[in-house]
Design a protein around this motif. Structure first.
Motif, mmCIF file in Angstrom:
data_model
loop_
_atom_site.group_PDB
_atom_site.id
_atom_site.type_symbol
_atom_site.label_atom_id
_atom_site.label_comp_id
_atom_site.label_asym_id
_atom_site.label_seq_id
_atom_site.Cartn_x
_atom_site.Cartn_y
_atom_site.Cartn_z
ATOM 1 N N MET A 192 0.838 -1.198 0.000
ATOM 2 C CA MET A 192 0.000 0.000 0.000
ATOM 3 C C MET A 192 0.876 1.251 0.000
ATOM 4 O O MET A 192 1.826 1.344 0.769
ATOM 5 N N LYS A 193 0.524 2.186 -0.856
ATOM 6 C CA LYS A 193 1.274 3.440 -0.908
ATOM 7 C C LYS A 193 0.895 4.327 0.272
ATOM 8 O O LYS A 193 -0.222 4.227 0.777
ATOM 9 N N SER A 194 1.786 5.219 0.613
ATOM 10 C CA SER A 194 1.439 6.237 1.602
ATOM 11 C C SER A 194 0.692 7.372 0.897
ATOM 12 O O SER A 194 0.798 7.532 -0.319
ATOM 13 N N THR A 195 -0.056 8.147 1.673
ATOM 14 C CA THR A 195 -0.748 9.294 1.072
ATOM 15 C C THR A 195 0.257 10.296 0.510
ATOM 16 O O THR A 195 0.005 10.923 -0.515
ATOM 17 N N ARG A 196 1.395 10.386 1.158
ATOM 18 C CA ARG A 196 2.421 11.314 0.688
ATOM 19 C C ARG A 196 2.911 10.925 -0.711
ATOM 20 O O ARG A 196 3.040 11.760 -1.599
ATOM 21 N N LYS A 197 3.144 9.608 -0.884
ATOM 22 C CA LYS A 197 3.587 9.131 -2.196
ATOM 23 C C LYS A 197 2.460 9.266 -3.222
ATOM 24 O O LYS A 197 2.708 9.598 -4.375
ATOM 25 N N GLY A 198 1.229 9.011 -2.788
ATOM 26 C CA GLY A 198 0.078 9.171 -3.679
ATOM 27 C C GLY A 198 -0.039 10.587 -4.204
ATOM 28 O O GLY A 198 -0.333 10.812 -5.377
ATOM 29 N N LEU A 199 0.209 11.549 -3.331
ATOM 30 C CA LEU A 199 0.176 12.958 -3.736
ATOM 31 C C LEU A 199 1.292 13.257 -4.726
ATOM 32 O O LEU A 199 1.100 13.925 -5.739
ATOM 33 N N ARG A 200 2.478 12.698 -4.439
ATOM 34 C CA ARG A 200 3.633 12.957 -5.290
ATOM 35 C C ARG A 200 3.449 12.321 -6.666
ATOM 36 O O ARG A 200 3.854 12.874 -7.679
ATOM 37 N N ASP A 201 2.836 11.129 -6.693
ATOM 38 C CA ASP A 201 2.642 10.409 -7.952
ATOM 39 C C ASP A 201 1.427 10.886 -8.739
ATOM 40 O O ASP A 201 1.177 10.407 -9.839
ATOM 41 N N GLY A 202 0.635 11.785 -8.140
ATOM 42 C CA GLY A 202 -0.547 12.289 -8.840
ATOM 43 C C GLY A 202 -1.768 11.397 -8.708
ATOM 44 O O GLY A 202 -2.736 11.571 -9.443
ATOM 45 N N ASP A 203 -1.721 10.408 -7.807
ATOM 46 C CA ASP A 203 -2.893 9.560 -7.555
ATOM 47 C C ASP A 203 -3.915 10.290 -6.687
ATOM 48 O O ASP A 203 -5.097 9.953 -6.691
ATOM 49 N N LEU A 204 -3.411 11.245 -5.940
ATOM 50 C CA LEU A 204 -4.249 11.989 -4.995
ATOM 51 C C LEU A 204 -4.022 13.478 -5.204
ATOM 52 O O LEU A 204 -2.994 13.888 -5.711
ATOM 53 N N PHE A 205 -5.013 14.253 -4.797
ATOM 54 C CA PHE A 205 -4.792 15.702 -4.728
ATOM 55 C C PHE A 205 -5.556 16.236 -3.535
ATOM 56 O O PHE A 205 -6.449 15.567 -3.007
ATOM 57 N N LYS A 206 -5.195 17.422 -3.112
ATOM 58 C CA LYS A 206 -5.899 18.061 -2.004
ATOM 59 C C LYS A 206 -6.861 19.090 -2.566
ATOM 60 O O LYS A 206 -6.502 19.877 -3.443
ATOM 61 N N ASP A 207 -8.089 19.093 -2.038
ATOM 62 C CA ASP A 207 -9.061 20.080 -2.496
ATOM 63 C C ASP A 207 -8.885 21.378 -1.708
ATOM 64 O O ASP A 207 -7.971 21.510 -0.901
ATOM 65 N N THR A 208 -9.790 22.315 -1.957
ATOM 66 C CA THR A 208 -9.642 23.636 -1.333
ATOM 67 C C THR A 208 -9.793 23.578 0.181
ATOM 68 O O THR A 208 -9.397 24.507 0.875
ATOM 69 N N ALA A 210 -7.562 11.136 -7.423
ATOM 70 C CA ALA A 210 -7.422 11.900 -8.657
ATOM 71 C C ALA A 210 -8.289 11.322 -9.782
ATOM 72 O O ALA A 210 -8.783 12.066 -10.628
ATOM 73 N N ASP A 211 -8.479 10.028 -9.796
ATOM 74 C CA ASP A 211 -9.274 9.392 -10.853
ATOM 75 C C ASP A 211 -10.765 9.692 -10.684
ATOM 76 O O ASP A 211 -11.461 9.960 -11.656
ATOM 77 N N CYS A 212 -11.243 9.603 -9.455
ATOM 78 C CA CYS A 212 -12.682 9.668 -9.190
ATOM 79 C C CYS A 212 -13.121 11.032 -8.683
ATOM 80 O O CYS A 212 -14.311 11.325 -8.670
#
Ligand SMILES: [Zn+2]
Length: 56
Positions: free
Chosen positions: A1-17, A24-26
């Motif tokens: 399982m990836k960490s959220t930090r790595k997910g953010l770096r890889d573009g799998d995740l983003f932070k909203d306002t 990032a996909d959904c």
């Protein structure tokens, strides 16, 4: 399982306002699952089920 930090770096995740983690996909806010036996929380996308671990 990836960490959220790595997910953010890889573009799998983003932070909203509101600084919430989103898949990032959904474009859904990740849900949080706390396991008292683990030192990390699990964040899961309600849409695609992608999971990330978040260090506490
Ligand atoms: Zn997703």
């Amino acid at each position: 399982m990836k960490s959220t930090r790595k997910g953010l770096r890889d573009g799998d995740l983003f932070k909203d306002t509101y600084e919430r983690l989103n898949c990032a996909d959904c474009e859904k806010v990740l849900k949080k699952k706390n396991d008292p036996d683990e030192v990390f929380s699990v964040r899961v996308c309600p849409e695609c089920g992608a999971t990330f671990k978040e260090l506490r």
